[in-house]
Design an enzyme around this catalytic site. Sequence first.
Site, short mmCIF file in Angstrom:
data_model
loop_
_atom_site.label_atom_id
_atom_site.label_comp_id
_atom_site.label_asym_id
_atom_site.label_seq_id
_atom_site.Cartn_x
_atom_site.Cartn_y
_atom_site.Cartn_z
N CYS A 128 -2.98 8.34 3.75
CA CYS A 128 -2.67 7.87 2.40
C CYS A 128 -3.71 8.34 1.38
CB CYS A 128 -2.56 6.35 2.38
SG CYS A 128 -1.23 5.71 3.42
N GLU A 137 0.88 -1.17 0.00
CA GLU A 137 0.00 0.00 0.00
C GLU A 137 0.91 1.21 0.00
OE1 GLU A 137 -1.70 3.05 0.43
OE2 GLU A 137 -1.89 2.64 2.57
#
Length: 475
Positions: A282, A248
């Site tokens: 994120c 990720e």
Amino acid sequence: MNSSIVKEKLFINGQWVETENTQKIYNKYTGEVFSEVCIADENLVDQAIEAAEFAHKHTVFAPDYRYTVLMRTAELLKENIERFAKIIAQEGGKPITDAKAEVNRSVSTIIMAAEETKKLVGEIIPNYNHQGRFIYTIKKPIGVVAAITPFNFPLNLVVHKVAPALAAGNPVILKPASSTATIAIKFCELLEKAGVPKGYIQCVVGSGSTVGEQLLKDERIAHYTFTGSPEVGKHIKRTIGLRKATLELGSNSATIVHSDADIEKAASKLAKMAFAHAGQICISVQRILIQNSVKEKFMEKFLQEVSLLKVGDPLNPQTNVGPMISEKEAERIEQWVKEAVDEGAKVLIGGKREKSIYYPTVIMNARKGMKVMDEEAFGPIVVVSTYETIEEAIELVNDSKYGLQAGIYTSDINLSYKIPYLLEVGGVIVNDTCCFRADQMPYGGVKESGNGKEGPSYAIQELVETVTVVVNIEG
């Protein structure tokens, strides 16, 4: 250093290990020493891997006991919400209200992972062409898992990696971000108290260049689950070869505000989510795309809401935006904004720094080629652009090396249906910002945002091996 500060030990092979080398962790708002954490050397990392491998090969960790351990861990965490949230706020700089939300989410995520232990089933495969053979599949643990976690969600992203790995029956070596390692150590204490078998959780702290590299190069580790930068993600893939990894990585996520949307509602929500946790999320809203016809209406409300955000001490329940993870990172954002302004961008609000705090900053007239537009800022800045047609907006969203998530505000049901097929991202959030994540959903991106999915039921499928069994019943 304050003599009341406890030296946090490492957890290796069921034992708490003290080392001579330590690292100080600082309160991100006050700058005072918050904790002191032991640092692993090469020998300790090797011991951790050896213990994990031994546990995988010799210790039975049956699904029913995995469920018991995880559920007990969730109970213990729920009993300690206030304590864990305060640690996150102090060592991570996250506003206390958001820190409590993170702990609550972590409790839910552990429970979801526990439930997955009941679903690790294979299937019977119909046999059309080879009579006399019975074909089925089983699921078995993949092996030792290395979980490398970031600072921005220092508990929930640990949980998202550790809990599914344990639910699948895998030993885990946890390497948390050094700047927020205290909370990871405290989580390991809960796992120990919940009865996790010896060797099934190891916690080692150290830099990526030492501890991280050793983990990557050790072929006893079967799977890596990592959240961090694309550069490190690429390095992981180059280093581990054909071994598996869930990555990720970065993002500069965008949200579209179409003219048929509830403009005031969109402006209010975007003002909050563009600067949540000082932009260190994120899927933080880094780019806002507004249809030209509603630009003035949107900007009036949006800037008003941004101006009302309270900046300061993360332990104050009224605070919306706390410090960044370090003064160095705040200085980086300050430099990025200066570079953009020097090249023609305009700061509408914010644009100032006080030590590790960078004030919520709204930028217009940015263009491709500027870092604030092209790179992952991971700070409290947002770039606002305009478009005429939805096709232009889609092109602007896709004109990025990243592809984690995107949001769109619209009342057009046809557009809501079509746009997930047109945007080059791993998740599309309709009538909300791109900065939304439910812990049960599949979460992960495309392009340089990574590969694989988190979310307990999705992550666990990457943490087991599917073995096909063929029985010759006529043999």
